[in-house]
Design an enzyme around this catalytic site. Structure first.
Site, mmCIF file in Angstrom:
data_model
loop_
_atom_site.group_PDB
_atom_site.id
_atom_site.type_symbol
_atom_site.label_atom_id
_atom_site.label_comp_id
_atom_site.label_asym_id
_atom_site.label_seq_id
_atom_site.Cartn_x
_atom_site.Cartn_y
_atom_site.Cartn_z
ATOM 1 N N GLU A 231 16.805 28.752 61.295
ATOM 2 C CA GLU A 231 17.051 29.988 60.528
ATOM 3 C C GLU A 231 18.039 29.749 59.402
ATOM 4 O O GLU A 231 17.904 30.291 58.315
ATOM 5 C CB GLU A 231 17.586 31.075 61.477
ATOM 6 N N ASP B 161 20.148 27.494 65.817
ATOM 7 C CA ASP B 161 20.912 26.624 64.920
ATOM 8 C C ASP B 161 22.132 27.358 64.372
ATOM 9 O O ASP B 161 22.199 28.597 64.386
ATOM 10 C CB ASP B 161 20.034 26.070 63.779
HETATM 11 C C1 LIG Z 1 28.201 51.522 53.998
HETATM 12 C C2 LIG Z 1 28.223 50.498 54.982
HETATM 13 C C3 LIG Z 1 29.098 49.267 54.782
HETATM 14 C C4 LIG Z 1 28.308 48.081 55.064
HETATM 15 C C5 LIG Z 1 29.054 46.875 55.272
HETATM 16 C C6 LIG Z 1 28.138 45.729 55.442
HETATM 17 C C7 LIG Z 1 28.707 44.753 56.396
HETATM 18 C C8 LIG Z 1 27.866 43.571 56.525
HETATM 19 C C9 LIG Z 1 27.783 43.145 57.907
HETATM 20 C C10 LIG Z 1 27.037 42.136 58.268
HETATM 21 C C11 LIG Z 1 26.154 41.332 57.393
HETATM 22 C C12 LIG Z 1 26.018 39.943 57.931
HETATM 23 C C13 LIG Z 1 24.700 39.363 57.650
HETATM 24 C C14 LIG Z 1 24.313 38.507 58.826
HETATM 25 C C15 LIG Z 1 22.915 38.006 58.779
HETATM 26 C C16 LIG Z 1 22.771 36.815 57.924
HETATM 27 C C17 LIG Z 1 22.168 35.633 58.603
HETATM 28 C C18 LIG Z 1 22.196 34.479 57.636
HETATM 29 O O1 LIG Z 1 23.230 33.949 57.367
HETATM 30 N N1 LIG Z 1 21.041 34.116 57.057
HETATM 31 C C19 LIG Z 1 20.955 33.165 55.974
HETATM 32 C C20 LIG Z 1 19.469 32.896 55.758
HETATM 33 C C21 LIG Z 1 19.118 31.984 54.602
HETATM 34 C C22 LIG Z 1 17.637 32.081 54.283
HETATM 35 C C23 LIG Z 1 19.414 30.547 54.933
HETATM 36 C C24 LIG Z 1 21.568 33.787 54.746
HETATM 37 O O2 LIG Z 1 22.173 33.047 53.968
HETATM 38 O O3 LIG Z 1 21.453 34.993 54.522
HETATM 39 ZN ZN LIG Z 2 22.200 34.105 61.920
HETATM 40 ZN ZN LIG Z 3 24.042 32.474 59.678
#
Ligand SMILES: CCCCCCCC/C=C\CCCCCCCC(=O)N[C@@H](CC(C)C)C(=O)O
Ligand SMILES: [Zn+2]
Ligand SMILES: [Zn+2]
Length: 479
Positions: free
Chosen positions: A167, A103
């Site tokens: 998800e 999704d």
């Molecule tokens: C010292 C290091 C620097 C770090 C930088 C961090 C950079 C971040 C990079 C990526 C993070 C992206 C996160 C991606 C995964 C999230 C998937 C998502 O969107 N999940 C939803 C789930 C929710 C329960 C509906 C969410 O809102 O989190």
């Molecule tokens: Zn995702």
């Molecule tokens: Zn996402």
């Protein structure tokens, strides 16, 4: 194969990760087709089920070998999620799991360079919603397996492929049901690899070189609805305060009062310590001596909104609703606040802080979602999942000199599998810049054809690397 301390490893015969021009063409076309199916999750109750059903059929047409292979079992769970069980030849090796989700979040067309569900290729990039989150992973996992099977590959170590369909709105009907099913079957997993972290490029000033960060944990989550109720009335004679005013002041207090800086706990310390040698002087010395310079580093991290998310629970006002007519005082005003909880705090601690900050009895709280921060998965020399990721990163991305543990600031479906393994790893074999980070859930999400091919290559090697012996499991694992 790099030895894990105290364990004998046998090098699995490697099928070279080289693909013919025809295969390379087919793999990018398959991804474009996947992007064109608008599998949008709007809310837990509102998913595009027609698209999800179509997506399931599409997978069977583009990956025919997977679905006709005798040692692969395919099950549909929760109507639209898919579980593949790939039975390996050596039942003494504990199985693992690769995850992705089908999704995507909604994508209104405004602001996009190309329509978000077109899957158009332009300037070497495939454009569209889901190209980074997360159809790239889903398609790359299946593509790598399809290519391996076409080369007569038979895995030694069994593995599962779990493809959730909700998800973006919780994972309750997909990942959570798959997890319950596997638990009922007595399955225990060596580790899981899901989306989450990336090869990060340009996130930290002074750090010129990209580094790979494997998510050992993820922050907790609260979706909190705040509500104010009053008697409705005529707007010509308003009371001193209205539902909107009271609620606005409450959420503004939340936004203006940062949660405590929790630097010094959780995986961030490991990230910085293991990254220290990549920094120029004097940052390398500072990061190698956090016992002394911790307060300095923690204040520095607060200055940027992405690194700030690594040191504290974040507060994001995401919804605000009130009013039905220009001259009617609204009887109810509602807002939703999205908190991402630091590893060192709990849901309850954050809720207590929130009530103290709002400090207004007229505001009612309703917890919509509450997830405590996830445990920290092992990253030592014995941690099979971590070491396999590290090994494969070093092989596929030789220019990336550092692989570090870290935390995922978003939430992933992997949290639903914590009952099956202590080894939950969040990593996408993709480069991520601050600009491409903003495209996730934003506009102009895209992946280069080359990056997608590399992702397939990564999985092609990872699956083979996972065939190396681990310490014999104490019992045979039922699939
Ligand atoms: C010292 C290091 C620097 C770090 C930088 C961090 C950079 C971040 C990079 C990526 C993070 C992206 C996160 C991606 C995964 C999230 C998937 C998502 O969107 N999940 C939803 C789930 C929710 C329960 C509906 C969410 O809102 O989190
Ligand atoms: Zn995702
Ligand atoms: Zn996402």
């Amino acid at each position: 194969l790099q030895d894990l301390k105290g364990q004998k490893h046998q090098k699995a015969p490697q099928i070279p990760s080289q693909f013919s021009p025809g295969e390379r063409f087919a793999m990018k076309e398959a991804l474009k087709g996947a992007i064109q199916i608008p599998t949008v999750s709007f809310s837990p109750e509102n998913l595009n089920t027609t698209a999800l059903a179509q997506f399931g059929e599409y997978l069977q047409t583009v990956f025919p070998t997977i679905f006709k292979t005798s040692f692969i079992q395919h099950e549909v769970i929760g109507e639209y999620s898919h579980l593949l069980t790939v039975r390996g030849s050596d039942p003494s090796l504990q199985p693992y799991m690769l995850m992705a989700h089908s999704d995507v979040v909604p994508a209104p067309e405004e602001g996009w360079e190309v329509p978000p569900f077109s899957g158009l290729e332009r300037d070497g990039f495939i454009h569209g919603r889901g190209t980074v989150d997360n159809k790239n992973s889903l398609m790359a996992i299946l593509q790598a397996l399809e290519l391996l099977l076409n080369r007569n590959y038979i895995p030694r170590r069994s593995f599962f492929i779990a493809l959730g369909h909700d998800e973006e709105v919780s994972g309750y009907n997909g990942a959570q049901k798959i997890s319950a099913l596997l638990q009922a079957r007595g399955v225990k997993l060596a580790f899981i690899v899901d989306e989450g972290n990336f090869i990060l490029d340009g996130f930290i000033p002074y750090l010129k070189k990209p580094f790979a960060m494997i998510g050992l944990s993820e922050k907790g989550l609260i979706n909190l609805r705040l509500e104010v109720n009053m008697s409705p009335g005529h707007s010509s004679a308003p009371p001193k305060e209205t539902t909107i005013g009271i609620l606005a002041a409450a959420v503004s207090r939340l936004e203006q009062t940062p949660m405590p800086n929790m630097f010094g706990s959780g995986p961030l310390k490991m990230t910085l310590q293991q990254l220290a040698h990549e920094f120029p002087f004097p940052a390398n010395i500072i990061l190698s001596n956090l016992w002394l310079f911790g307060p300095l580093v923690s204040r520095y991290m607060e200055r940027n909104y992405i690194t700030n998310a690594l040191v504290r629970t974040t507060v994001a006002l995401t919804m605000f609703n009130a009013g039905v007519k220009v001259n009617v005082l609204p009887s109810v005003a509602q807002a939703v606040v999205n908190f991402r909880i630091d590893s060192a705090q709990t849901v309850q601690e954050v809720l207590d802080l929130v009530k103290n900050i709002v400090a207004d009895d007229r505001v009612q709280f309703h917890v919509l979602t509450a997830v405590d921060p996830l445990p920290i998965s092992p990253s030592d020399s014995q941690a099979l999942g971590y070491q396999l990721l590290r090994q494969t990163i070093q092989s596929i991305f030789p220019e990336v000199s550092t692989v570090v543990p870290g935390i995922c600031i978003g939430n992933t479906d992997s949290r639903h599998y914590a009952n099956l393994t202590a080894g939950l790893y969040r990593f996408n074999p993709l480069y991520m810049t601050p600009q491409s980070f903003r495209s996730i859930h934003g506009i102009n999400e895209k992946i280069s054809v080359q990056a997608y091919e590399t992702q397939v290559k990564f999985l092609f090697e990872f699956i083979q690397n996972a065939d190396a012996d681990q310490e014999p499991a104490p019992h045979q694992h039922e699939l």
